[in-house]
Design an enzyme around this catalytic site. Structure first.
Site, PDB file in Angstrom:
ATOM      1  N   ALA A   1       0.826  -1.208   0.000  1.00 60.36           N
ATOM      2  CA  ALA A   1       0.000   0.000   0.000  1.00 60.36           C
ATOM      3  C   ALA A   1       0.861   1.258   0.000  1.00 60.36           C
ATOM      4  O   ALA A   1       0.533   2.246  -0.661  1.00 60.36           O
ATOM      5  CB  ALA A   1      -0.936   0.001   1.199  1.00 60.36           C
TER       6      ALA A   1
ATOM      7  N   SER B   1      -3.558  -3.490   0.271  1.00 63.33           N
ATOM      8  CA  SER B   1      -2.389  -4.337   0.488  1.00 63.33           C
ATOM      9  C   SER B   1      -2.793  -5.759   0.850  1.00 63.33           C
ATOM     10  O   SER B   1      -3.807  -5.971   1.523  1.00 63.33           O
ATOM     11  CB  SER B   1      -1.588  -3.714   1.643  1.00 63.33           C
ATOM     12  OG  SER B   1      -0.334  -4.316   1.742  1.00 63.33           O
TER      13      SER B   1
ATOM     14  N   HIS C   1      -1.096  -7.975   2.818  1.00 63.32           N
ATOM     15  CA  HIS C   1      -0.758  -8.509   4.149  1.00 63.32           C
ATOM     16  C   HIS C   1      -1.719  -8.071   5.247  1.00 63.32           C
ATOM     17  O   HIS C   1      -1.609  -8.537   6.385  1.00 63.32           O
ATOM     18  CB  HIS C   1       0.695  -8.188   4.525  1.00 63.32           C
ATOM     19  CG  HIS C   1       0.965  -6.792   4.978  1.00 63.32           C
ATOM     20  ND1 HIS C   1       1.008  -6.436   6.301  1.00 63.32           N
ATOM     21  CD2 HIS C   1       1.227  -5.667   4.291  1.00 63.32           C
ATOM     22  CE1 HIS C   1       1.295  -5.147   6.400  1.00 63.32           C
ATOM     23  NE2 HIS C   1       1.418  -4.657   5.189  1.00 63.32           N
TER      24      HIS C   1
ATOM     25  N   CYS D   1       6.828   5.136  17.640  1.00 67.47           N
ATOM     26  CA  CYS D   1       8.245   5.399  17.755  1.00 67.47           C
ATOM     27  C   CYS D   1       8.685   6.298  16.616  1.00 67.47           C
ATOM     28  O   CYS D   1       8.508   5.964  15.455  1.00 67.47           O
ATOM     29  CB  CYS D   1       9.034   4.090  17.727  1.00 67.47           C
ATOM     30  SG  CYS D   1      10.589   4.235  18.586  1.00 67.47           S
TER      31      CYS D   1
HETATM   32  C1  LIG Z   1      -0.785  -0.905   6.682  1.00 67.88           C
HETATM   33  C2  LIG Z   1      -1.292   0.357   6.100  1.00 67.88           C
HETATM   34  C3  LIG Z   1      -0.591   1.031   5.074  1.00 67.88           C
HETATM   35  C4  LIG Z   1       0.751   0.550   4.567  1.00 67.88           C
HETATM   36  O1  LIG Z   1       0.624  -0.655   3.876  1.00 67.88           O
HETATM   37  P1  LIG Z   1       1.910  -1.499   3.418  1.00 67.88           P
HETATM   38  O2  LIG Z   1       1.363  -2.504   2.475  1.00 67.88           O
HETATM   39  O3  LIG Z   1       2.473  -2.092   4.659  1.00 67.88           O
HETATM   40  O4  LIG Z   1       2.858  -0.568   2.753  1.00 67.88           O
HETATM   41  C5  LIG Z   1      -1.146   2.172   4.570  1.00 67.88           C
HETATM   42  N1  LIG Z   1      -2.326   2.647   5.007  1.00 67.88           N
HETATM   43  C6  LIG Z   1      -3.032   2.035   5.980  1.00 67.88           C
HETATM   44  C7  LIG Z   1      -4.329   2.605   6.416  1.00 67.88           C
HETATM   45  C8  LIG Z   1      -2.534   0.877   6.561  1.00 67.88           C
HETATM   46  O5  LIG Z   1      -3.219   0.279   7.525  1.00 67.88           O
END
Ligand SMILES: *Cc1c(COP(=O)(O)O)cnc(C)c1O
Length: 395
Positions: free
Chosen positions: A73, A201, A203, A327
């Protein structure tokens, strides 16, 4: 007792065994390059990608032609926002977003400010929601993009996406939506809401890490994005680089599973989440954060006043949760989302995010409630601030 309980599904999810099973042949047998269509290895890989693209598109009611695979994402967000800015900055340099977006959106906006963009950060109310009249009023002649998320990762608060999209469509401004937390958890249809660009995304929906997608609407006027990566011309020249075939296949399998399970899973998790939340809220000086009515079914964000959630989490090492602190360059900063909703720093640091998932059981929730109650009482007993509160010397 080494029971490990995972209540951090908004950070990432376990790969569903069904997803893993579908991925394995793409490491061991169908390892061809999906662009090498002159032999069987490449054809098999390309076939896997095609099916996955259909499945990922189906999950949001998009056509497969509207799906561009990225590394996640974060990359899809970068491609959307930078891609629009780099292409349309001659028309205007104004972008509208909100104070509660994911850092990937906020950091891209801050970066673009250094490159000449002007960014409006819409505030939110105590429930974590923007005011639609303020959005409407913020759109100017030189506004090229509105970037507002579907569901918040810290609180689960869901935005009025259809209304936002109506406003942006009426003003002919592109609408980009970070839907990473919403996809696969609640029904999403890009047919219903005229969203132009949407990031998500694998994952976060029981697929593998390192693969995501950008939806780019193909109807009406063609959206032009300036690519981030240049090279082999993959993904319609929008995202160069050899395709991550096993990842893409896993994303497709995860999308299909999500589509099948979404409704039943949502109901089950809402029941467990509500039970967990009600029990914790019985403890004095606790409150939940974010709209109760417009919220993802799997998340609870609770402030347990007069303690530090980091301390609580350290005590409860076997339960994976997230605190209201992030963090940043070595120090713990209170969550920008909770601050934007009007919490003070102490209450933000006293907040806990519990995010349930497909593999969360009722027994785990019962254990979590029991252990949380015990440790909260223990920590407060030790706390001089709690003592002052109990004596009525502070509020
Ligand atoms: C986890 C998340 C992202 C980042 O996604 P990745 O695939 O880890 O880069 C962006 N926006 C939201 C709202 C998320 O929960």
């Amino acid at each position: 007792m080494a029971t490990s309980i995972y209540l951090d599904n908004n950070a990432t999810t376990a790969v569903d065994p069904k997803v893993l099973e579908e991925m394995i042949p793409y490491f061991s047998e169908h390892y061809g390059n999906a662009a090498s269509l002159n032999h069987r290895f490449g054809k098999n890989a390309a076939e896997g990608v095609n099916i996955a693209r259909l499945r990922v598109g189906n999950l949001i009611e998009a056509s497969e032609k509207e799906i561009t695979f990225t590394s996640g994402a974060t990359e899809a967000i970068n491609l959307a926002i930078k891609g629009v800015f780099n292409r349309y900055q001659s028309i205007g340099k104004h972008i509208i977003t909100s104070t509660v977006e994911h850092r990937a959106v906020l950091d891209v906006c801050r970066y673009l400010e250094k490159k000449g963009a002007e960014v409006t950060y819409l505030p939110v109310n105590r429930n974590g929601q923007i005011n639609l009249n303020e959005l409407n009023a913020a759109i100017r002649k030189d506004t090229i993009l509105v970037a507002l998320m579907y569901a918040n990762n810290e609180t689960g608060v869901i935005s009025p996406i259809n209304k936002i999209a109506e406003i942006t469509a009426a003003k002919q401004v592109l609408y980009f939506c970070d839907a990473t937390q919403a996809v696969g958890k609640i029904p999403i249809s890009v047919q219903e809401a005229p969203i132009d660009l949407m990031a998500f995304s694998a994952h976060k929906i029981y697929g593998p890490k390192g693969i995501g997608a950008l939806y780019i609407k193909r109807k009406n006027r063609r959206i032009q994005l300036e690519p981030l990566l240049h090279g082999g011309g993959q993904e319609n020249h929008l995202r160069a680089g050899t395709l991550n075939v096993p990842g893409i296949v896993g994303f497709g399998a995860a999308a299909l599973e999500a589509q099948k399970k979404m409704l039943a899973e949502g109901l089950r998790l809402k029941e467990l989440r509500d039970f967990l939340e009600e029990e914790i809220l019985k403890i004095e000086e606790t409150f939940s954060n974010g709209s109760i009515s417009d919220r993802l079914p799997n998340v609870s964000n609770i402030t347990i006043r007069f303690l530090k959630s980091e301390q609580l989490m350290a005590k409860l090492g076997n339960i994976a949760m997230a605190s209201g602190s992030a963090c940043s360059t070595g120090s713990l900063e209170p969550s920008h989302v909770l601050l934007a909703m009007g919490l003070d720093k102490d209450d933000a640091h006293a907040s806990l995010r519990l995010s349930l998932g497909r593999f969360t059981t009722k027994e785990e929730i019962a254990t979590t409630i029991q252990l949380l109650k015990k440790e909260i009482a223990y920590l407060r007993k030790q706390s001089p601030i709690w003592e002052l509160y109990e004596k009525g010397m502070i509020k």
